[in-house]
Design an enzyme around this catalytic site. Structure first.
Site, short mmCIF file in Angstrom:
data_model
loop_
_atom_site.label_atom_id
_atom_site.label_comp_id
_atom_site.label_asym_id
_atom_site.label_seq_id
_atom_site.Cartn_x
_atom_site.Cartn_y
_atom_site.Cartn_z
N GLU A 100 52.52 20.35 66.70
CA GLU A 100 52.11 20.45 68.11
C GLU A 100 50.61 20.15 68.26
O GLU A 100 50.20 19.48 69.22
CB GLU A 100 52.40 21.84 68.66
CG GLU A 100 52.07 22.02 70.15
CD GLU A 100 52.61 23.31 70.71
OE1 GLU A 100 51.85 24.32 70.70
OE2 GLU A 100 53.80 23.33 71.11
N PHE A 133 66.47 18.68 64.95
CA PHE A 133 66.48 19.12 63.56
C PHE A 133 67.09 20.51 63.49
O PHE A 133 66.68 21.41 64.25
CB PHE A 133 65.06 19.13 62.98
CG PHE A 133 64.51 17.76 62.73
CD1 PHE A 133 64.16 16.92 63.78
CD2 PHE A 133 64.37 17.28 61.42
CE1 PHE A 133 63.68 15.64 63.55
CE2 PHE A 133 63.88 16.00 61.18
CZ PHE A 133 63.54 15.18 62.25
N ALA A 134 68.09 20.67 62.63
CA ALA A 134 68.76 21.97 62.45
C ALA A 134 68.78 22.24 60.95
O ALA A 134 69.75 21.93 60.25
CB ALA A 134 70.16 21.92 63.01
N ASP A 177 60.61 29.47 78.98
CA ASP A 177 61.10 30.61 78.22
C ASP A 177 61.26 31.75 79.22
O ASP A 177 60.27 32.17 79.84
CB ASP A 177 60.08 30.98 77.13
CG ASP A 177 60.60 32.13 76.26
OD1 ASP A 177 60.16 32.23 75.10
OD2 ASP A 177 61.47 32.89 76.74
O1 48C Z 1 65.25 23.25 61.89
C1 48C Z 1 64.29 24.00 61.65
N1 48C Z 1 64.39 24.91 60.63
C2 48C Z 1 63.36 25.76 60.32
O2 48C Z 1 63.52 26.59 59.38
C3 48C Z 1 62.16 25.69 61.09
C4 48C Z 1 62.06 24.76 62.10
N2 48C Z 1 63.12 23.91 62.37
C5 48C Z 1 63.04 22.90 63.42
O3 48C Z 1 61.69 22.79 63.91
C6 48C Z 1 63.90 23.30 64.63
O4 48C Z 1 64.37 22.13 65.30
C7 48C Z 1 62.89 24.05 65.52
O5 48C Z 1 63.30 23.99 66.90
C8 48C Z 1 61.59 23.28 65.26
C9 48C Z 1 60.32 24.18 65.36
N3 48C Z 1 60.27 24.90 66.62
C10 48C Z 1 60.41 26.27 66.63
O6 48C Z 1 60.62 26.90 65.64
C11 48C Z 1 60.23 26.97 67.97
N4 48C Z 1 60.97 26.26 69.01
C12 48C Z 1 58.75 27.02 68.30
#
Ligand code: 48C
Length: 297
Positions: free
Chosen positions: A248, A66-67, A271
Site C-alpha cells: 500500500e 490472492f487467497a 468497513d
Molecule cells: O492471501 C493472503 N494470505 C495471507 O496470509 C495474507 C494476505 N493475503 C492476501 O493479501 C489477501 O488477498 C489479503 O486480502 C491481502 C492483504 N490484505 C489484508 O490482509 C487486509 N485486507 C488489509
C-alpha cells in the site's frame, strides 16, 4: 441492451433531467481532481450509457485475488458476491492466486465468466504474501493476462461485494480512496516517511491516501504499476527496510508520480466498523469482519 437516447445537453431518465450544466449531480463531495480525474460517487454516472459503450467495445475484465494460507476461507464468499455485483453482463475472468488449489470450491458461474486457478508459493510473513502480489500480477500479465483481458482489477480477498461495481470504475489507471483517510488532513496520511525507503513521501507532498486493496486499469498501466512497485519493494528489501504499510505504501508513492486517471470513492472500499456517513449513499465493497491475528498467524 436498450439503446439510450441522449439529448445533447441532458439525459432524461425516470422523467427527470439527469445532468444540467448549472445543476451538478453532487455538491456534497469532490467529483474531479485538480488533474481532471473523475472521482466516482453514486449519482455521478449513467450506468446504462457506460454499459452500452463498453458492451460495444466487447471488453473483457480480469479480477485478480490472492487467497493464500488461511485467507482461503474468504474465497467462496468473495466469488459468490462478485457473481452478484461485479461487472454484471460483461466478460469477466477471475484470476485466483492460491497455494491450496485443492481447497478451492467448485463454483457455478454465470455465462461469460471464468475462474482461472494460479498456484503461487506462500511465505511465512503475511506482509511478504501481501507484497509479493505485485510480482505475481506483473509476471502473469506478461505470461497470460495480456492475451485474455483488456482491463485488470486487483483487490483484497477478505471482502465482499455488496452493491453494484461496474464499468464506471474502468479507466487507464484507477485507485481507491482509503476509508480511514478520505476526510483527514494530509499530514495524517500514513505514507512512508523514512527517506531511506523507495516509498518515501515527504510531509509537504501527497494528493490522497489510496487503499492497497482496490486498484486497476488498462493492462499496460497495471503492468507498469505492479512492476515498479515490485522493484521498489525488492530494493527496500536489499536495503533492509520494509515500508510502513507494505505494498500500500508503494502504491501511494506510485500514484504520487503517476496520477491515477480515475479515483474510486470510499463507496468502493468500506468497513462497517467505521459506521455510516451521509456522503456514502452506497457501500459497494465491504471488509469481512475477521480476527487479523488469527488469520495472519
Ligand atoms: O492471501 C493472503 N494470505 C495471507 O496470509 C495474507 C494476505 N493475503 C492476501 O493479501 C489477501 O488477498 C489479503 O486480502 C491481502 C492483504 N490484505 C489484508 O490482509 C487486509 N485486507 C488489509
Amino acid at each position: 441492451m436498450s439503446l439510450q437516447i441522449t439529448c445533447t445537453t441532458t439525459t432524461i431518465q425516470n422523467g427527470e433531467e439527469m445532468y444540467r450544466i448549472l445543476k451538478p449531480p453532487r455538491t456534497d463531495v469532490l467529483v474531479m481532481t485538480p488533474w481532471f480525474a473523475p472521482i466516482v460517487w453514486d449519482g455521478t454516472f449513467d450506468i446504462d450509457l457506460l454499459d452500452y459503450k463498453f458492451k460495444m467495445r466487447n471488453v473483457t475484465i480480469g479480477l485478480t485475488v490472492f487467497a493464500v494460507k488461511k485467507y482461503i476461507i474468504f474465497l467462496q464468499g468473495f466469488i459468490e458476491s462478485a457473481e452478484n455485483y461485479f461487472m454484471q453482463g460483461h466478460q469477466v475472468n477471475y484470476y485466483v492466486f492460491t497455494d491450496q488449489p485443492e481447497a478451492v470450491p467448485q463454483m457455478n458461474l454465470k455465462p461469460g465468466r471464468n475462474l482461472v486457478l494460479l498456484v503461487v508459493q506462500s511465505y511465512p510473513q503475511w506482509q511478504e504474501i501481501s507484497m509479493h502480489r505485485m510480482e505475481m500480477i506483473y509476471l502473469f500479465i506478461q505470461k497470460r493476462f495480456k492475451k485474455e483481458v483488456d482491463y485488470l482489477v486487483c483487490v483484497d480477498v477478505d471482502m465482499t461485494f455488496s452493491d453494484h461495481v461496474g464499468v464506471e470504475i474502468l479507466d487507464n489507471l484507477f485507485g481507491t480512496l482509503h476509508p480511514a483517510f478520505y476526510d483527514t488532513n494530509p499530514i495524517e496520511y500514513t505514507y512512508e516517511r523514512r527517506i531511506e525507503s523507495e516509498a518515501y513521501i515527504p510531509f509537504y507532498e501527497g494528493d490522497f491516501y489510496y487503499a492497497g486493496g482496490f486498484f486497476g486499469g488498462k493492462l499496460k498501466e497495471v503492468f507498469l504499476l505492479t512492476k515498479r512497485c515490485h522493484e521498489a519493494i525488492m530494493k527496500d528489501k536489499n536495503n533492509e527496510i520494509e515500508a510502513i504499510w507494505h505494498d500500500e505504501s508503494h502504491i501511494n508513492k506510485y500514484f504520487l508520480n503517476h496520477k491515477p486517471t480515475k479515483i474510486l470513492s470510499p463507496e468502493y472500499l468500506w468497513d462497517n466498523d467505521m459506521g455510516n456517513r451521509n456522503i456514502l449513499r452506497k457501500k459497494r465493497f465491504l471488509a469481512v469482519r475477521k480476527n487479523h491475528k488469527a488469520i495472519r498467524s
